[in-house]
Enzyme design. Structure first.
Site, PDB file in Angstrom:
ATOM      1  N   ASP A 375       3.656 -11.100  -7.024  1.00 28.38           N
ATOM      2  CA  ASP A 375       3.032  -9.842  -6.608  1.00 28.38           C
ATOM      3  C   ASP A 375       4.121  -8.894  -6.166  1.00 28.38           C
ATOM      4  O   ASP A 375       5.223  -9.328  -5.853  1.00 28.38           O
ATOM      5  CB  ASP A 375       2.190 -10.077  -5.339  1.00 28.38           C
ATOM      6  N   ASP A 682      -3.155 -13.468  -4.043  1.00 31.42           N
ATOM      7  CA  ASP A 682      -3.709 -13.407  -2.699  1.00 31.42           C
ATOM      8  C   ASP A 682      -5.221 -13.188  -2.675  1.00 31.42           C
ATOM      9  O   ASP A 682      -5.874 -13.482  -1.704  1.00 31.42           O
ATOM     10  CB  ASP A 682      -2.999 -12.327  -1.864  1.00 31.42           C
ATOM     11  N   ASP A 686      -7.870 -14.417  -7.841  1.00 31.14           N
ATOM     12  CA  ASP A 686      -6.611 -14.984  -8.325  1.00 31.14           C
ATOM     13  C   ASP A 686      -6.679 -16.506  -8.429  1.00 31.14           C
ATOM     14  O   ASP A 686      -5.802 -17.136  -9.013  1.00 31.14           O
ATOM     15  CB  ASP A 686      -5.458 -14.625  -7.372  1.00 31.14           C
TER      16      ASP A 686
HETATM   17  P1  ATP Z   1       0.051  -6.336  -5.518  1.00 30.80           P
HETATM   18  O1  ATP Z   1      -0.879  -6.835  -6.573  1.00 30.80           O
HETATM   19  O2  ATP Z   1       1.462  -6.313  -5.923  1.00 30.80           O
HETATM   20  O3  ATP Z   1      -0.167  -6.934  -4.160  1.00 30.80           O
HETATM   21  P2  ATP Z   1      -1.443  -3.944  -4.809  1.00 30.80           P
HETATM   22  O4  ATP Z   1      -1.594  -4.165  -3.355  1.00 30.80           O
HETATM   23  O5  ATP Z   1      -1.166  -2.539  -5.238  1.00 30.80           O
HETATM   24  O6  ATP Z   1      -0.260  -4.768  -5.417  1.00 30.80           O
HETATM   25  P3  ATP Z   1      -4.230  -4.351  -5.155  1.00 30.80           P
HETATM   26  O7  ATP Z   1      -4.417  -4.799  -3.769  1.00 30.80           O
HETATM   27  O8  ATP Z   1      -4.982  -4.970  -6.266  1.00 30.80           O
HETATM   28  O9  ATP Z   1      -2.730  -4.476  -5.548  1.00 30.80           O
HETATM   29  O10 ATP Z   1      -4.491  -2.796  -5.169  1.00 30.80           O
HETATM   30  C1  ATP Z   1      -4.651  -2.086  -6.375  1.00 30.80           C
HETATM   31  C2  ATP Z   1      -4.699  -0.606  -6.107  1.00 30.80           C
HETATM   32  O11 ATP Z   1      -5.815  -0.285  -5.295  1.00 30.80           O
HETATM   33  C3  ATP Z   1      -3.500  -0.084  -5.326  1.00 30.80           C
HETATM   34  O12 ATP Z   1      -2.447   0.270  -6.157  1.00 30.80           O
HETATM   35  C4  ATP Z   1      -4.075   1.140  -4.623  1.00 30.80           C
HETATM   36  O13 ATP Z   1      -4.039   2.254  -5.467  1.00 30.80           O
HETATM   37  C5  ATP Z   1      -5.504   0.739  -4.371  1.00 30.80           C
HETATM   38  N1  ATP Z   1      -5.676   0.255  -3.006  1.00 30.80           N
HETATM   39  C6  ATP Z   1      -4.979  -0.675  -2.358  1.00 30.80           C
HETATM   40  N2  ATP Z   1      -5.411  -0.869  -1.115  1.00 30.80           N
HETATM   41  C7  ATP Z   1      -6.440  -0.027  -0.953  1.00 30.80           C
HETATM   42  C8  ATP Z   1      -7.339   0.267   0.126  1.00 30.80           C
HETATM   43  N3  ATP Z   1      -7.279  -0.366   1.282  1.00 30.80           N
HETATM   44  N4  ATP Z   1      -8.282   1.201  -0.073  1.00 30.80           N
HETATM   45  C9  ATP Z   1      -8.371   1.835  -1.236  1.00 30.80           C
HETATM   46  N5  ATP Z   1      -7.573   1.632  -2.279  1.00 30.80           N
HETATM   47  C10 ATP Z   1      -6.609   0.717  -2.155  1.00 30.80           C
END
Ligand code: ATP
Length: 952
Positions: A375, A682, A686
């Site tokens: 990630d 996480d 997944d």
């Molecule tokens: P990784 O997969 O590397 O942990 P990530 O945190 O960006 O990355 P996700 O948690 O799937 O992956 O988030 C995907 C997208 O959703 C993010 O790029 C962001 O644009 C949006 N996002 C993340 N957190 C929030 C939140 N709390 N509220 C709204 N949108 C969010």
């Protein structure tokens, strides 16, 4: 000192009793209700039949003395904790100590020795019989203690991973260790949680729970809070959430009705016996190998027995005992035990470096890892977000300051922004309201409780003078759709004038739902999607994580569903935040490259952001900041056919906006190419990819319980560098196993050869069965075990990964084993016969032959501290246990030689000091020959590497 147990217990509240007494459906429970609620709760274990599912929520709450708005108060929690104990299952019933001890005798070799003991008794050799039995007994004690230590280490690790629960106590929402839960606690469930105790659900929002742990049904079950018929079977109790089941979707509130062994899973798991936790593919392979070896040796013993008896016409009993000596000498009894200990030591070393192993086989697989898919957010980056850029109403703004301290100012083109334009104000307010995080200051600085992405939005709003409390009062929250990775957005509904619905999330997800945009002055204008995308690209190229915001009227809405945000929204603007790479991740990625391991980033974030961060981290050695690596997005992956997908999986370093299903496909594609894949995850979804990967890695801090359950390894610090550390330890464990095997086998081979040669040549045995037993036991425990403590070798991460199918011992090591075995055999046989020729007794000659093994193996131990390096390179004191072991071995040999009782028991005799000189010479020869062999091999390897390097 005591806090007065019992004195603090909350007195039964007559009012509550009255209320309960007036509740409908009370009559059938009159016996239980005669107690006050608390007493009732305390006695609940004794009335487990209470049909909680049959009662309406208010009745359940009354029975348990629980308050769904406030939760329990602290003194009441303490009182209940005292009477109920921790919410933990009793440790699974493993094999009891007596059984474990007796099982030490359940080995073919021990059976043979027991027969030998009986024969010795039959011929009147009582001392021999006692000694053989004594050594078997001692061996069992050592095996028992070592196995116990290994089991203890693994159990300690199992305890290191705790489940957390969100509860409502004293009116506050808190995250606590699930072991502290008591009946009556109000628990909040969210997707990804493990249900921490048996709960009667009070309120449910699209809750789906996978109950496989309890019912075997793997498909998630939809839950609600409605009462059910009393005879509803467990699997159909939709209004209950049972301990250890997993929340796959949605949220809920429930009240704890049973904890620990009182839960449904507690009742089952008491019936389950612990399985053999110490088995891995490697130990299984070696166990099979030692079985095979044992039968080969027994056949060989039978053959020598036949030759001795029928060809040389020796007495039957003598030959039987010779055959036993051969079997004892050649079978490496210590092998499996030491392997287990090496694995257990590896597991604790990994734990010290923040990687908790949940499935023992991962220890070995780690050493063979060829690809790590990680990630981005929080693993490769610090997950410390700071909003740096805003964009609303067609114009941008910069936000000053770093970290979570709300200090910094807004500016545009380097000039301070004294007055916030309406669109920017609305953007910051949306960030503040559509938010579940809490910003607080404690003694050590500003902290975020909750998602750092959301925390950053609060900090940005505070920098512009907006305050959470004031905004929340003006526009109180009525409902929310929590963020789920699969939707990529979060929405909240607020009252006030006018009522509003705010949406925030990934740009693609938000923009697709907007039809209009907010102009700088706050008016409505048509949406210019291209301009938004251009702005997103520009921010992402700087490595910023970009969130988009939108709104619509909340008029007439009391709740929100996904349909309410499906379209027609008004786009507000963008907030771009930095999340700096972890410095240690940059180093770890570099170390992986040197170790022949490729690192791929698989993230839910935007492709351009992902590529920019990947370039900063140095994920693709060919890429630079100016020319970042190419990132493939989930949508691009979707368009590929199977072959192209597999090729892309192998060749691409950065995958963005990837769905959990695509993660699974990526693992499969890489595995199809023969890669050994470690994959992090996480989220709830997944789990399949984590299970499928050769090593599924979950995040200890931010990961959901579901992902931890599916993973083979959990990182306690969520840090990529810990995966690299675990790989390094995994390689070290494997090295130590190889070293131990290559070290122990020559003792057995050498002794075996000595005995076979003697029988075939019709000569007296240079080593008797009890002596072989003694030597095997002392060398394995005093010398061999010290190799488990050998630290990792310096160049361990400069080698390519080990192929999983490669044999444990390569040709070079097999030759080394044979070479040392032959040297020991020649040394012992020659010195034995020389002693006899000089007129020494058989006992003296045997003592010299035994000394050859004790001394020879001590010197060879020094060679085997490293497979390639010399011990001088390693540092003489880098493993002090080696010297302790050698000193103990020499001490035990002196006892065997000079203590009269030992002479009687083991048929040895004191020898003159000068007799030790040739023995030492044999040891030194072994050390010199193997030292030279290692040096020669290293020189040849270096020359070969130079030649191939030159060609390249
Ligand atoms: P990784 O997969 O590397 O942990 P990530 O945190 O960006 O990355 P996700 O948690 O799937 O992956 O988030 C995907 C997208 O959703 C993010 O790029 C962001 O644009 C949006 N996002 C993340 N957190 C929030 C939140 N709390 N509220 C709204 N949108 C969010």
């Amino acid at each position: 000192m005591g806090t007065g147990h019992g004195a603090e217990a909350v007195a039964p509240a007559p009012v509550v009793r009255m209320i309960i007494g007036s509740l409908p459906g009370f009559a059938p429970y009159s016996r239980a209700f005669a107690l006050a609620p608390l007493e009732f709760a305390c006695n609940m274990k004794s009335v487990p039949e209470t049909p909680w599912h049959r009662l309406p929520p208010e009745e359940v709450l009354g029975l348990l003395g629980a308050n769904p708005q406030q939760g329990l108060e602290a003194p009441e929690v303490q009182a209940r904790q005292r009477s109920h104990g921790p919410n933990a299952l009793p440790p699974p019933k493993g094999r009891g100590p007596l059984l474990r001890f007796l099982l030490q005798f359940h080995q073919v070799l021990v059976h043979i020795l027991l027969v030998a003991t009986v024969i010795k008794l039959a011929v009147g050799a009582y001392t021999d019989a006692a000694v053989i039995f004594g050594v078997i007994f001692l061996n069992a004690v050592i095996g028992f203690v070592q196995e116990g230590k290994a089991l203890g280490a693994l159990e300690a690790l199992a305890r290191a991973l705790t489940t957390e629960a969100t509860v409502l106590r004293g009116g506050q929402r808190q995250r606590i260790d699930a072991r502290a839960l008591v009946p009556g606690d109000i628990v909040l469930l969210a997707s990804g949680d493990k249900v921490p105790a048996d709960l009667r659900l009070l309120g449910v929002r699209e809750l789906r729970v996978a109950e496989a742990a309890l019912t075997g049904e793997s498909l998630p079950v939809e839950k609600n809070a409605d009462p059910l018929a009393a005879d509803t079977v467990l699997a159909d109790r939709r209004n209950m959430a049972y301990s250890s089941t997993l929340v796959h979707y949605g949220t809920a509130t429930g009240v704890v009705v049973a904890t620990g062994s009182g839960t449904e899973i507690g009742r089952i798991s008491q019936l389950l016996a612990q399985t053999d936790v110490l088995a891995t593919p490697l130990t299984q392979r070696i166990t099979r190998f030692s079985h095979w070896l044992m039968w080969a040796i027994l056949s060989l013993a039978a053959l020598t027995f036949a030759v001795g008896t029928f060809v040389h016409g020796k007495p039957l009993i003598d030959m039987f005992l010779a055959a036993v000596a051969l079997a004892v000498a050649m079978i490496p009894e210590g092998l499996v035990v030491v392997l287990t200990i090496t694995l257990a030591i590896g597991v604790s070393r990994m734990a010290r470096r923040h990687a908790i192993i949940r499935h023992l086989p991962a220890v070995e697989t780690l050493g063979s890892t060829t690809v790590i898919c990680s990630d981005k957010t929080g693993t490769l980056t610090r997950n410390e977000m700071t909003v740096q850029r805003l964009w609303a109403g067609g114009a941008g703004a910069e936000v000053g300051g770093v970290g979570y301290a709300p200090q910094g100012a807004l500016s545009r083109d380097g000039q301070p922004l004294p007055v916030l334009p309406p669109a920017l104000h609305e953007l910051l307010r949306a960030g503040l309201l559509c938010n579940d995080a809490v910003l607080r200051e404690d003694g050590s600085g500003w902290r975020i409780d909750g998602d750092p992405t959301e925390g950053a939005l609060i900090v940005a709003a505070r920098k512009a003078g907006l305050l959470e409390a004031a905004e929340a009062t003006a526009q109180p929250r009525l409902d929310a759709l929590p963020f789920e990775s699969q939707h990529q957005y979060m929405a909240t509904l607020h009252g006030g004038a006018p009522p509003r619905l705010y949406l925030k999330g990934a740009v693609e997800a938000v923009l697709a739902r907007c039809s209009h945009a907010l102009a700088a002055d706050g008016s409505r204008q048509p949406l210019a999607a291209d301009a938004v995308h251009a702005q997103v690209e520009a921010m992402a190229r700087l490595g910023l994580r970009v969130l988009a915001f939108a709104r619509r009227s909340g008029q007439g809405l009391a709740h929100i569903g996904h349909d309410d945000v499906a379209g027609g929204l008004e786009f507000i603007g963008l907030q771009g935040m930095i999340d700096p790479p972890r410095a240690e991740a940059v180093r770890a990625v570099q170390a992986c490259h040197t170790a022949g391991i490729r690192v791929k980033m698989i993230t839910g974030d935007h492709a351009v952001t992902a590529a920019a961060i990947a370039a900063e981290i140095g994920l693709d050695p060919r890429a630079t900041r100016e020319r970042p690596p190419r990132a493939l997005s989930g949508r691009e992956l979707e368009a590929l056919d199977a072959a192209a997908f597999e090729a892309a999986a192998a060749d691409t370093a950065v995958f963005a906006r990837v769905t959990p299903e695509q993660k699974l496909r990526l693992v499969q594609a890489l595995q199809a190419r023969g890669e050994v894949v470690a994959m992090t995850g996480d989220g709830v979804n997944d789990a399949p990819a984590l299970k499928r990967a050769d090593i599924g890695v979950a995040m200890g801090i931010t990961g959901t319980e579901v992902s931890k359950e599916a993973a083979a390894m959990v990182l306690t610090d969520d840090n990529f560098a810990s995966i690299e550390a675990a790989v390094e330890e995994g390689r070290g464990v494997f090295d130590n196993i190889v070293k131990f095997i290559s070290w122990i086998l020559p003792t057995n081979a050498g002794q075996g050869l000595v005995i076979i040669a003697a029988i075939l040549a019709a000569q007296p045995l240079p080593i008797l069965p009890v002596q072989a037993l003694w030597i095997n036991m002392t060398t394995a425990v005093l010398l061999g075990l010290t190799l488990c403590f050998e630290p990792r070798e310096a160049g361990i991460m400069r080698r390519p990964p080990r192929r999983p199918e490669a044999p444990i011992l390569n040709l070079e090591l097999v030759l080394r084993i044979v070479l040392v075995g032959v040297m020991l055999m020649v040394g012992a046989t020659v010195l034995f016969h020389d002693a006899l020729a000089r007129g020494l007794s058989e006992a003296e000659a045997r003592t010299i032959a035994l000394a050859v093994f004790a001394v020879g193996q001590s010197f060879y131990l020094l060679n085997m501290r490293s497979l390639r390096q010399s011990m001088w390179r390693l540092g003489l004191m880098s493993n002090p246990w080696i010297w302790v072991g050698i000193a103990a071995m020499m001490g035990s040999q002196l006892l065997l030689t000079y203590v009269p009782l030992m002479n009687t028991l083991f048929h040895t005799a004191p020898i003159a000091a000068a007799e030790w000189l040739p023995v030492l010479a044999v040891g030194l020869t072994i050390y010199a020959v193997i030292g030279a062999e290692k040096l020669l091999r290293k020189t040849l390897e270096a020359r070969a590497a130079k030649a191939s390097g030159g060609k390249a």
